[in-house]
Structure formats: structure tokens, C-alpha cells
Design an enzyme around this catalytic site. Structure first.
Site, PDB file in Angstrom:
ATOM      1  N   ASP A   8      -1.326  32.575  10.159  1.00 53.19           N
ATOM      2  CA  ASP A   8      -0.997  33.200   9.298  1.00 53.19           C
ATOM      3  C   ASP A   8      -1.614  34.183   8.252  1.00 53.19           C
ATOM      4  O   ASP A   8      -2.874  33.991   8.668  1.00 53.19           O
ATOM      5  CB  ASP A   8      -0.262  31.854   8.544  1.00 53.19           C
ATOM      6  N   SER A   9      -0.825  34.791   7.560  1.00 56.74           N
ATOM      7  CA  SER A   9      -1.215  35.505   6.559  1.00 56.74           C
ATOM      8  C   SER A   9      -1.804  35.200   5.559  1.00 56.74           C
ATOM      9  O   SER A   9      -2.805  36.226   5.066  1.00 56.74           O
ATOM     10  CB  SER A   9      -0.202  36.770   6.037  1.00 56.74           C
ATOM     11  N   GLY A  41       4.443  40.482   4.081  1.00 61.34           N
ATOM     12  CA  GLY A  41       5.615  41.230   3.540  1.00 61.34           C
ATOM     13  C   GLY A  41       5.737  42.367   3.635  1.00 61.34           C
ATOM     14  O   GLY A  41       7.543  42.572   3.599  1.00 61.34           O
ATOM     15  N   CYS A  71       3.412  31.846  11.348  1.00 62.58           N
ATOM     16  CA  CYS A  71       4.281  33.409   9.942  1.00 62.58           C
ATOM     17  C   CYS A  71       5.599  34.000  10.286  1.00 62.58           C
ATOM     18  O   CYS A  71       5.674  34.575  11.672  1.00 62.58           O
ATOM     19  CB  CYS A  71       3.232  33.820   9.673  1.00 62.58           C
ATOM     20  N   THR A  73       6.826  36.276   9.196  1.00 66.36           N
ATOM     21  CA  THR A  73       6.805  38.237   9.723  1.00 66.36           C
ATOM     22  C   THR A  73       6.364  38.396  10.826  1.00 66.36           C
ATOM     23  O   THR A  73       6.519  39.349  11.298  1.00 66.36           O
ATOM     24  CB  THR A  73       6.170  37.823   8.300  1.00 66.36           C
ATOM     25  N   GLU A 149      -0.774  32.180  -2.345  1.00 67.13           N
ATOM     26  CA  GLU A 149      -1.722  32.597  -2.819  1.00 67.13           C
ATOM     27  C   GLU A 149      -3.042  31.982  -3.941  1.00 67.13           C
ATOM     28  O   GLU A 149      -4.279  32.286  -3.233  1.00 67.13           O
ATOM     29  CB  GLU A 149      -2.111  34.044  -2.056  1.00 67.13           C
ATOM     30  N   CYS A 181       9.953  31.108   5.231  1.00 65.22           N
ATOM     31  CA  CYS A 181       8.789  31.656   5.295  1.00 65.22           C
ATOM     32  C   CYS A 181       7.716  30.576   5.202  1.00 65.22           C
ATOM     33  O   CYS A 181       8.080  29.844   4.671  1.00 65.22           O
ATOM     34  CB  CYS A 181       9.001  32.841   4.037  1.00 65.22           C
ATOM     35  N   THR A 182       6.897  30.513   5.907  1.00 64.15           N
ATOM     36  CA  THR A 182       6.477  29.489   6.100  1.00 64.15           C
ATOM     37  C   THR A 182       5.411  29.016   4.305  1.00 64.15           C
ATOM     38  O   THR A 182       4.841  28.043   4.507  1.00 64.15           O
ATOM     39  CB  THR A 182       4.932  29.000   7.092  1.00 64.15           C
ATOM     40  N   HIS A 183       5.172  30.072   3.567  1.00 67.77           N
ATOM     41  CA  HIS A 183       4.505  29.854   2.833  1.00 67.77           C
ATOM     42  C   HIS A 183       5.796  28.724   1.717  1.00 67.77           C
ATOM     43  O   HIS A 183       4.889  28.351   0.904  1.00 67.77           O
ATOM     44  CB  HIS A 183       4.115  30.841   1.388  1.00 67.77           C
TER      45      HIS A 183
END
Ligand code: DGL
Length: 271
Positions: A8-9, A41, A71, A73, A149, A181-183
């Protein structure tokens, strides 16, 4: 046992790793966070595609048997290229608009995702396959990923920004919300506080891990959930900080696994 790469990012893919550790704890994992470059993103399609491909090539070079692009994105912008380049199974994650269209009672569905995902051809092609009687209220969650983050998922600042983003979805009367979004699963508590208990939240991590399981079976890897494997956290910013975040955000007990951290720059020569 298999070695599974999860990319992921940043920390968002931990929501997928969490589900993987629950369903497939016996395998070994490399969790790769490109935290130095998050959020993806708001970046260009080309940048996301190139960077995601390079990081998945790195995971393949480490001997992974399968990769989860955890992710939305990166999946939207890069999965085709990654699959064309890498011969192991590559599982992606997409906003659950199809299950949402089946779940909604009033036909009004909110979709919270990154700007890049909402603009992508892949997302819009998927949207075009769904019945026209469902109305999708698409909203970019700009600014949420950097806060998560920074370890501020539960802060007042995040709550206020989330409230602003959810307003159009709430005003339209949505009875279903896609966490695209996985966040965003890490904002579940705040979302419930803002939208109440009756709204259905669609998060595809369970479906993604079931797909991973099928792919592992197809390459003759065990899906018998006995024993505990290892988890290596690799970050382009700070490996130990990533491990701390994982310990905070995951509901799986990480300490049951053998743990290690690595810096991506050192192993990837600064890509
Ligand atoms: N977790 C990524 C996703 O699922 C996120 C985002 C980002 O870096 O903007 O889209």
C-alpha cells in the site's frame, strides 16, 4: 508455507493484512508501505502506475508467491501492468460498489475514495456495469490519508474533516457507504458516530482475502489456518514506526508472529 506480499502507499493496507492474518495466519508476510510517498491519491496516473509496478517487482524479487495490492488507488491505476509484468498471482482491491448496489434498500449509495480512484478508468468502467436505478454519491476523502498516516485517525481534526466529506453523502440520504480506500476502515468508529448505526458500511477486505485464499489454493499452497508465520514490515520512510502503527491499528495479535522491520531505501536502492 507461502510468502505473501501486501503493498500500500502507507498504513491503509494494514486493514487487509489484519484480515489476512485472521484467515491465513500460517503464512509469512511482507508488508510494504511506501509511506515516504503517501498519499498516492492526489498523484498522476503515470506516477502511481510506475511506482506501484516497481514496488511489486521488488516484492516478487523477494520470493513472494502472491501479492496483494492492498490499495484501491494503485489497483485502479496499475494492476493491469503489474499482472502483465509479474507471473505470480496478483490480487487487487476495488471499491465495493457492486455489493453496495445489492445491499442498498433506497438505492442511494455513498462512495468515499481518493480523487485518483474516483477519476480512474477502471472505477468508471465498473460503475458503468451497474444498474442505473442506483444513485452513487462520489466523494473524495482528500486530506484523510495524511492524517491517518500521522497516527491521527482518532483525532478531532480528522473527525471534523471526515464530517465535511460525509455531509453530501448524508444529505443525499444514503443508506449504504462504500469505504473505497483501505485507510478508511480505520475511521469506522468516527463514521458510525457521524452517520449512525443503521448505515451499511461496505469494506471489501474479507472478499479480498477470500480471493487470496482461492489463488493460493490454485498454486497448491495450504489454506489450513494452523500455526503462525512471520511478518516483515518494509517502509520507504521508517520501518520501526510502521511496526508501531501496525501494533496500534491491527486487531490481530502481532506478537504471536515472528516480526522484523526493514527500510525500503536500503534494499531497493532508493527507487
Ligand atoms: N490506501 C490507499 C487506497 O486504498 C490510498 C491512498 C493514498 O495514498 O491516497 O486508495
Amino acid at each position: 508455507m507461502a510468502l505473501i506480499g501486501v503493498f500500500d502507499s502507507g498504513v491503509g493496507g494494514l486493514s487487509i493484512l489484519d484480515e489476512s492474518l485472521r484467515q491465513l495466519p500460517q503464512h509469512d508476510y511482507i508488508y510494504l508501505a511506501d509511506s515516504a510517498n503517501a498519499p498516492y491519491g492526489e498523484r498522476s496516473s503515470d506516477w502511481i502506475a510506475q511506482r506501484s509496478l516497481a514496488l511489486c517487482q521488488y516484492l516478487a524479487s523477494q520470493g513472494c508467491d502472491a501479492i496483494v495490492v492492498a490499495c484501491n488507488t494503485a489497483t485502479a491505476e496499475a494492476i493491469k501492468q503489474i499482472r502483465a509484468d509479474i507471473s505470480i498471482p496478483v490480487i487487487g482491491v476495488e471499491p465495493g460498489i457492486k455489493p453496495a448496489s445489492m445491499k442498498t434498500q433506497n438505492g442511494i449509495v455513498g462512495v468515499l475514495a481518493t480523487e485518483a480512484t474516483l477519476k480512474s478508468d477502471k472505477f468508471n468502467a465498473l460503475l458503468a456495469t451497474l444498474p442505473g436505478n442506483c444513485q452513487f454519491i462520489k466523494q473524495s476523502g482528500a486530506g484523510l490519508v495524511p492524517l491517518i498516516e500521522a497516527g491521527k485517525a482518532d483525532s478531532e481534526e480528522t473527525f471534523e474533516l471526515l464530517a465535511k466529506h460525509l455531509e453530501p453523502i448524508q444529505d443525499a440520504g444514503s443508506d449504504t457507504l462504500v469505504l473505497g480506500c483501505t485507510h478508511y476502515p480505520f475511521l469506522r468508529k468516527s463514521i458510525r458516530k457521524l452517520l449512525g448505526d443503521s448505515i451499511s458500511l461496505i469494506d471489501t477486505s474479507d472478499a479480498v482475502v477470500r480471493q487470496l485464499k482461492r489463488q493460493l489454493e490454485s498454486i497448491n499452497q495450504s489454506v489450513d489456518a494452523t500455526g503462525k508465520g512471520s511478518v516483515t514490515f518494509v517502509s520507504s520512510k521508517d520501518g520501526p514506526a510502521l511496526l508501531n502503527m501496525a501494533q496500534d491499528l491491527l486487531s490481530a495479535d502481532l506478537n504471536l508472529h515472528a516480526l522484523e522491520t526493514k527500510a525500503l531505501g536500503a534494499v531497493l536502492g532508493g527507487v
